[in-house]
Design a protein around this motif. Structure first.
Motif, PDB file in Angstrom:
ATOM      1  N   ASN A   1       0.811  -1.220   0.000  1.00  0.00           N
ATOM      2  CA  ASN A   1       0.000   0.000   0.000  1.00  0.00           C
ATOM      3  C   ASN A   1       0.843   1.267   0.000  1.00  0.00           C
ATOM      4  O   ASN A   1       0.389   2.310  -0.476  1.00  0.00           O
ATOM      5  CB  ASN A   1      -0.979  -0.005   1.167  1.00  0.00           C
ATOM      6  N   ARG A   2       2.067   1.189   0.487  1.00  0.00           N
ATOM      7  CA  ARG A   2       2.997   2.325   0.436  1.00  0.00           C
ATOM      8  C   ARG A   2       3.776   2.343  -0.882  1.00  0.00           C
ATOM      9  O   ARG A   2       4.528   3.276  -1.133  1.00  0.00           O
ATOM     10  CB  ARG A   2       4.006   2.257   1.588  1.00  0.00           C
ATOM     11  N   HIS A   3       3.614   1.292  -1.682  1.00  0.00           N
ATOM     12  CA  HIS A   3       4.383   1.107  -2.924  1.00  0.00           C
ATOM     13  C   HIS A   3       5.876   1.087  -2.612  1.00  0.00           C
ATOM     14  O   HIS A   3       6.690   1.598  -3.369  1.00  0.00           O
ATOM     15  CB  HIS A   3       4.050   2.179  -3.963  1.00  0.00           C
TER      16      HIS A   3
ATOM     17  N   SER B   1       0.715   1.550 -11.895  1.00  0.00           N
ATOM     18  CA  SER B   1      -0.533   1.410 -11.124  1.00  0.00           C
ATOM     19  C   SER B   1      -0.464   2.326  -9.902  1.00  0.00           C
ATOM     20  O   SER B   1      -0.325   1.865  -8.772  1.00  0.00           O
ATOM     21  CB  SER B   1      -0.722  -0.042 -10.685  1.00  0.00           C
ATOM     22  N   LEU B   2      -0.565   3.611 -10.145  1.00  0.00           N
ATOM     23  CA  LEU B   2      -0.371   4.597  -9.083  1.00  0.00           C
ATOM     24  C   LEU B   2      -1.400   4.498  -7.963  1.00  0.00           C
ATOM     25  O   LEU B   2      -1.140   4.933  -6.842  1.00  0.00           O
ATOM     26  CB  LEU B   2      -0.371   6.007  -9.677  1.00  0.00           C
ATOM     27  N   GLN B   3      -2.546   3.906  -8.249  1.00  0.00           N
ATOM     28  CA  GLN B   3      -3.606   3.784  -7.245  1.00  0.00           C
ATOM     29  C   GLN B   3      -3.681   2.388  -6.623  1.00  0.00           C
ATOM     30  O   GLN B   3      -4.616   2.103  -5.865  1.00  0.00           O
ATOM     31  CB  GLN B   3      -4.965   4.141  -7.874  1.00  0.00           C
ATOM     32  N   ALA B   4      -2.724   1.512  -6.922  1.00  0.00           N
ATOM     33  CA  ALA B   4      -2.764   0.133  -6.410  1.00  0.00           C
ATOM     34  C   ALA B   4      -2.843   0.137  -4.885  1.00  0.00           C
ATOM     35  O   ALA B   4      -2.090   0.839  -4.211  1.00  0.00           O
ATOM     36  CB  ALA B   4      -1.539  -0.637  -6.872  1.00  0.00           C
ATOM     37  N   HIS B   5      -3.780  -0.658  -4.348  1.00  0.00           N
ATOM     38  CA  HIS B   5      -4.009  -0.681  -2.902  1.00  0.00           C
ATOM     39  C   HIS B   5      -4.749  -1.962  -2.531  1.00  0.00           C
ATOM     40  O   HIS B   5      -5.659  -2.379  -3.234  1.00  0.00           O
ATOM     41  CB  HIS B   5      -4.864   0.535  -2.515  1.00  0.00           C
TER      42      HIS B   5
ATOM     43  N   ASP C   1      -7.195  -3.707   0.186  1.00  0.00           N
ATOM     44  CA  ASP C   1      -8.130  -3.517   1.282  1.00  0.00           C
ATOM     45  C   ASP C   1      -8.500  -4.893   1.790  1.00  0.00           C
ATOM     46  O   ASP C   1      -9.144  -5.658   1.070  1.00  0.00           O
ATOM     47  CB  ASP C   1      -9.390  -2.777   0.832  1.00  0.00           C
TER      48      ASP C   1
END
Length: 81
Positions: free
Chosen positions: A20-22, A66-70, A72
């Motif tokens: 999540n922090r990449h 994938s700048l929004q990869a997260h 949950d």
């Protein structure tokens, strides 16, 4: 909960947090030098990556694209290691 299961869950949570922090360095710190990674792409069968260098390159490219990869987490469980 047995200690082995607790340790497994802790490692998974560390991975998810690093993802999540990449943070490629933190992701790779959780992998052994002989690691392998099963990517779901390209379709239809995906690709198997082996070794630190190839997997690091994958994560670097993935996060750059994938700048929004997260992740949950909805539910998580483990049974041993």
């Amino acid at each position: 909960m047995n200690p082995q299961t607790s340790d497994t869950l802790e490692v998974v949570q560390h991975f998810n947090d690093a993802f999540n922090r990449h943070d490629v360095d933190a992701v790779m710190a959780l992998m052994t030098s002989d690691c392998s990674f099963e990517n779901t792409r390209p379709a239809p069968d995906g690709e198997r990556l082996e070794g630190h260098d190839r997997i690091r390159a994958f994560w670097e490219q993935f996060f750059a694209r994938s700048l929004q990869a997260h992740f949950d987490t909805e539910e998580i469980f483990a049974a041993g290691d």
